[in-house]
Design an enzyme around this catalytic site. Structure first.
Site, mmCIF file in Angstrom:
data_model
loop_
_atom_site.group_PDB
_atom_site.id
_atom_site.type_symbol
_atom_site.label_atom_id
_atom_site.label_comp_id
_atom_site.label_asym_id
_atom_site.label_seq_id
_atom_site.Cartn_x
_atom_site.Cartn_y
_atom_site.Cartn_z
ATOM 1 N N ASN A 226 5.264 -1.322 12.443
ATOM 2 C CA ASN A 226 4.262 -1.803 11.493
ATOM 3 C C ASN A 226 4.874 -1.871 10.100
ATOM 4 O O ASN A 226 5.402 -0.876 9.606
ATOM 5 C CB ASN A 226 3.045 -0.858 11.489
ATOM 6 C CG ASN A 226 1.857 -1.460 10.751
ATOM 7 O OD1 ASN A 226 1.940 -2.560 10.198
ATOM 8 N ND2 ASN A 226 0.744 -0.755 10.746
ATOM 9 N N GLU B 49 0.847 -1.191 0.000
ATOM 10 C CA GLU B 49 0.000 0.000 0.000
ATOM 11 C C GLU B 49 0.886 1.246 0.000
ATOM 12 O O GLU B 49 0.447 2.332 0.367
ATOM 13 C CB GLU B 49 -0.969 -0.004 1.185
ATOM 14 C CG GLU B 49 -0.323 -0.228 2.528
ATOM 15 C CD GLU B 49 -1.334 -0.316 3.653
ATOM 16 O OE1 GLU B 49 -2.143 0.597 3.796
ATOM 17 O OE2 GLU B 49 -1.285 -1.313 4.407
ATOM 18 N N THR C 178 3.552 4.126 15.644
ATOM 19 C CA THR C 178 3.181 2.856 14.995
ATOM 20 C C THR C 178 3.656 2.824 13.536
ATOM 21 O O THR C 178 3.099 2.111 12.710
ATOM 22 C CB THR C 178 1.654 2.599 15.072
ATOM 23 O OG1 THR C 178 0.964 3.605 14.319
ATOM 24 C CG2 THR C 178 1.155 2.630 16.495
ATOM 25 N N LYS D 251 -5.688 -6.983 22.180
ATOM 26 C CA LYS D 251 -6.994 -6.321 22.285
ATOM 27 C C LYS D 251 -8.069 -7.156 21.589
ATOM 28 O O LYS D 251 -9.189 -7.261 22.070
ATOM 29 C CB LYS D 251 -6.953 -4.946 21.603
ATOM 30 C CG LYS D 251 -6.313 -3.834 22.419
ATOM 31 C CD LYS D 251 -6.198 -2.617 21.499
ATOM 32 C CE LYS D 251 -5.748 -1.371 22.216
ATOM 33 N NZ LYS D 251 -6.747 -0.836 23.151
ATOM 34 N N HIS E 280 -2.015 -9.994 12.344
ATOM 35 C CA HIS E 280 -1.488 -8.753 11.763
ATOM 36 C C HIS E 280 -1.285 -7.794 12.938
ATOM 37 O O HIS E 280 -2.211 -7.573 13.736
ATOM 38 C CB HIS E 280 -2.504 -8.165 10.780
ATOM 39 C CG HIS E 280 -2.237 -6.716 10.474
ATOM 40 N ND1 HIS E 280 -1.090 -6.306 9.839
ATOM 41 C CD2 HIS E 280 -2.949 -5.585 10.742
ATOM 42 C CE1 HIS E 280 -1.115 -4.983 9.718
ATOM 43 N NE2 HIS E 280 -2.221 -4.521 10.274
ATOM 44 N N SER F 47 -10.188 2.663 14.278
ATOM 45 C CA SER F 47 -9.465 1.597 13.557
ATOM 46 C C SER F 47 -9.208 0.402 14.473
ATOM 47 O O SER F 47 -9.318 -0.748 14.042
ATOM 48 C CB SER F 47 -8.157 2.118 12.954
ATOM 49 O OG SER F 47 -7.180 2.366 13.944
ATOM 50 N N SER G 33 -7.164 -2.409 6.582
ATOM 51 C CA SER G 33 -8.145 -1.357 6.827
ATOM 52 C C SER G 33 -8.973 -1.107 5.583
ATOM 53 O O SER G 33 -8.564 -1.361 4.462
ATOM 54 C CB SER G 33 -7.427 -0.070 7.226
ATOM 55 O OG SER G 33 -6.903 -0.220 8.511
ATOM 56 N N TYR H 29 2.791 8.042 9.107
ATOM 57 C CA TYR H 29 1.646 8.818 9.614
ATOM 58 C C TYR H 29 2.003 10.296 9.774
ATOM 59 O O TYR H 29 1.139 11.151 9.763
ATOM 60 C CB TYR H 29 1.186 8.277 10.968
ATOM 61 C CG TYR H 29 0.620 6.882 10.880
ATOM 62 C CD1 TYR H 29 -0.732 6.678 10.620
ATOM 63 C CD2 TYR H 29 1.435 5.770 11.053
ATOM 64 C CE1 TYR H 29 -1.246 5.397 10.530
ATOM 65 C CE2 TYR H 29 0.923 4.489 10.966
ATOM 66 C CZ TYR H 29 -0.418 4.309 10.712
ATOM 67 O OH TYR H 29 -0.934 3.044 10.621
ATOM 68 N N CYS I 51 -3.390 -3.486 4.445
ATOM 69 C CA CYS I 51 -2.445 -4.499 4.952
ATOM 70 C C CYS I 51 -2.854 -5.922 4.587
ATOM 71 O O CYS I 51 -2.136 -6.878 4.878
ATOM 72 C CB CYS I 51 -2.304 -4.389 6.467
ATOM 73 S SG CYS I 51 -1.838 -2.742 6.990
HETATM 74 N N1 CAA Z 1 2.049 3.823 30.357
HETATM 75 C C1 CAA Z 1 1.468 2.725 29.859
HETATM 76 N N2 CAA Z 1 0.396 2.773 29.006
HETATM 77 C C2 CAA Z 1 -0.064 3.989 28.657
HETATM 78 C C3 CAA Z 1 0.504 5.171 29.164
HETATM 79 C C4 CAA Z 1 1.607 5.058 30.063
HETATM 80 N N3 CAA Z 1 2.217 6.124 30.544
HETATM 81 N N4 CAA Z 1 -0.164 6.210 28.629
HETATM 82 C C5 CAA Z 1 -1.136 5.699 27.833
HETATM 83 N N5 CAA Z 1 -1.061 4.354 27.840
HETATM 84 C C6 CAA Z 1 -1.875 3.404 27.094
HETATM 85 C C7 CAA Z 1 -3.332 3.777 26.985
HETATM 86 O O1 CAA Z 1 -4.049 3.423 28.149
HETATM 87 C C8 CAA Z 1 -3.750 2.979 25.763
HETATM 88 O O2 CAA Z 1 -3.898 1.622 26.148
HETATM 89 P P1 CAA Z 1 -5.228 0.798 25.709
HETATM 90 O O3 CAA Z 1 -5.325 0.918 24.206
HETATM 91 O O4 CAA Z 1 -4.969 -0.584 26.180
HETATM 92 O O5 CAA Z 1 -6.366 1.478 26.379
HETATM 93 C C9 CAA Z 1 -2.498 3.013 24.874
HETATM 94 O O6 CAA Z 1 -1.427 3.415 25.729
HETATM 95 C C10 CAA Z 1 -2.598 3.999 23.704
HETATM 96 O O7 CAA Z 1 -2.893 5.262 24.181
HETATM 97 P P2 CAA Z 1 -4.129 6.138 23.651
HETATM 98 O O8 CAA Z 1 -5.405 5.378 23.774
HETATM 99 O O9 CAA Z 1 -4.035 7.468 24.282
HETATM 100 O O10 CAA Z 1 -3.951 6.199 22.089
HETATM 101 P P3 CAA Z 1 -3.257 7.250 21.135
HETATM 102 O O11 CAA Z 1 -4.139 8.417 20.980
HETATM 103 O O12 CAA Z 1 -1.859 7.493 21.518
HETATM 104 O O13 CAA Z 1 -3.291 6.402 19.758
HETATM 105 C C11 CAA Z 1 -3.319 4.591 18.263
HETATM 106 C C12 CAA Z 1 -2.994 5.036 19.686
HETATM 107 C C13 CAA Z 1 -4.811 4.807 17.986
HETATM 108 C C14 CAA Z 1 -2.986 3.133 18.087
HETATM 109 C C15 CAA Z 1 -2.461 5.468 17.285
HETATM 110 O O14 CAA Z 1 -1.111 5.177 17.484
HETATM 111 C C16 CAA Z 1 -2.818 5.271 15.849
HETATM 112 O O15 CAA Z 1 -3.728 5.911 15.311
HETATM 113 N N6 CAA Z 1 -2.088 4.349 15.121
HETATM 114 C C17 CAA Z 1 -2.299 4.092 13.722
HETATM 115 C C18 CAA Z 1 -3.565 3.302 13.453
HETATM 116 C C19 CAA Z 1 -3.465 1.842 13.851
HETATM 117 O O16 CAA Z 1 -2.414 1.268 13.950
HETATM 118 N N7 CAA Z 1 -4.639 1.217 14.027
HETATM 119 C C20 CAA Z 1 -4.681 -0.208 14.324
HETATM 120 C C21 CAA Z 1 -5.849 -0.878 13.676
HETATM 121 S S1 CAA Z 1 -5.814 -0.525 11.913
HETATM 122 C C22 CAA Z 1 -4.784 -1.749 11.253
HETATM 123 O O17 CAA Z 1 -4.481 -2.729 11.872
HETATM 124 C C23 CAA Z 1 -4.260 -1.543 9.855
HETATM 125 C C24 CAA Z 1 -2.893 -0.970 9.944
HETATM 126 O O18 CAA Z 1 -1.902 -1.678 9.915
HETATM 127 C C25 CAA Z 1 -2.759 0.487 10.090
#
Ligand code: CAA
Length: 390
Positions: free
Chosen positions: A278, A81, A154, A243, A234, A203, A311, A145, A113
């Protein structure tokens, strides 16, 4: 007569450079544990400009192919992609760089992916009909990103090459599988953007939902999850599969003991992804490689589930059985050396490399940033990309 078909060889290429996630976290004013525990990443691969998707794919494939393979390969299929051309496929470059036989067909598949899995299934179908022939499937991607975005931790880059043959030495794949499609905007990249657009939280929810959907229909599709020693995922980041398993446990639709077994077996399959980030189409196969090389008591006959997710969204759950001699077919020492050769970058060097762009129009000699043997993007001349092997 049933022909056993599947993965005969696996080759991995990851760029020579990476950044430590703790350093990235400090630079972004984030608690390092958010990246290392909350997201589950330790290192993130950073590709220099001369390692584009073609160069990485060629490097992954070269590490596994011998002369006999080159003559027996009838198709080279690339899942990506991150392609730079709407018309000419990455596979067409690979055909030349890998010196494949001239009557081999070459093409590319896109569905985020999931693309390489579509290629893998098509490859298996082809070889089931022609057991004396082989197909090369290569997953190659650069996850981008943007600096300072939530998706930044990521990112990653790399390529995985899978040689598909009859009587495979690593994993025989079952012909049964279950797919699921749901047209959504969780993650996508319009043609005018060089970074992905993402609705991050959605996502992760859609991924979990797709996993629960395919698990709900697995048995009707002829799959036997109760026999799987583990499921490999994946992994856009290493917490994601966990999760999905937790979400499945909450649904209560699948036997709790089975999910607990997979949860207990989860971590080893994440170790390589934790060091690389990733790699989009290749991430599932990086998890597979991690599981096969990190678990000492795996044995021929063990059965595994594989969850592919792209996705947009398309998911597929399929399965395979480990083959006699699979360990010997995986070059563990080479894999270790490949990861250990990497060099850490300071955050400002990562940001500089990330911000470099190939010019769109001018002819351009690409600086040779990869200081190692292998394929690199050498120059652009008349809008044509040329590669060189050092
Ligand atoms: N210590 C330990 N953990 C902590 C922490 C700390 N100090 N602070 C925060 N965390 C934890 C949070 O509790 C959260 O855990 P959970 O998900 O278990 O609740 C985790 O860290 C992430 O924190 P946030 O929820 O605040 O998330 P974020 O706003 O930083 O974003 C994300 C995380 C959404 C994955 C972001 O990195 C993102 O958008 N990534 C790209 C999209 C992606 O990878 N999506 C996955 C599904 S899509 C897919 O699979 C296709 C692909 O390849 C892209």
């Amino acid at each position: 007569m049933t022909v056993t078909v599947g993965i005969d060889k696996i080759g991995l290429y990851v760029p020579q450079y990476y950044i430590e996630m703790t350093e990235l976290a400090q630079a972004r004013g984030v608690e390092p544990s958010k990246y290392t525990i909350g997201i589950g990443q330790d290192k993130m691969a950073v590709p220099p400009l001369d390692q584009d998707v073609v160069a990485m794919a060629a490097n992954a494939a070269t590490s596994i192919l011998d002369e006999q393979d080159r003559l027996a390969i009838d198709q080279v299929i690339v899942g990506t992609e991150s392609a730079f051309d709407y018309s000419k496929s990455v596979a067409s470059y690979l055909h030349e760089l890998l010196a494949l036989q001239p009557y081999c067909k070459a093409y590319e598949i896109k569905q985020a992916c999931y693309g390489a899995t579509a290629g893998l299934q098509s490859a298996c179908d082809y070889v089931r009909l022609r057991p004396d022939r082989k197909v090369l499937v290569v997953a190659t991607d650069i996850a981008r990103y943007g600096l300072g975005t939530p998706g930044e931790p990521t990112q990653g880059a790399g390529a995985v090459a899978l040689l598909i043959s009859a009587n495979p030495r690593i994993l025989a794949l079952d012909s049964q599988s279950i797919s699921y499609t749901d047209n959504q905007f969780d993650f996508w990249r319009p043609s005018y953007s060089d970074v992905a657009l993402v609705d991050g939280k959605f996502s992760t929810e859609l991924y979990q939902d797709c996993f629960c959907q395919v698990m709900a229909s697995a048995k009707q599709a002829g799959l036997s999850p109760e026999n799987w020693r583990n499921v490999v995922f994946h992994l856009p980041f290493t917490k994601m599969g966990k999760k999905a398993l937790d979400a499945l446990a909450q649904k209560g639709s699948v036997d709790a003991d089975l999910i607990e077994r997979w949860q207990a077996a989860y971590e080893p399959a994440t170790r390589l992804g934790r060091q690389v980030g990733n790699i989009y189409t290749g991430s599932l196969y990086l998890s597979l490689l991690s599981y096969l090389t990190e678990v000492e008591d795996l044995a021929a006959g063990d059965s595994l589930g594989l969850f592919s997710y792209g996705s947009g969204a398309v998911a597929e759950l399929f399965s395979g059985t480990l083959q006699e001699g699979f360990r010997e077919a995986l070059d563990l020492a080479a894999l270790k050396a490949h990861l250990e050769r990497r060099q850490a970058l300071a955050v400002q060097d990562y940001e500089r490399i990330f911000s470099q762009r190939l010019p769109q129009e001018a002819d351009y000699q690409v600086a040779h940033q990869s200081q190692e043997a292998g394929f690199v993007l050498d120059k652009i001349d008349g809008h044509r990309r040329y590669y060189r092997q050092y």
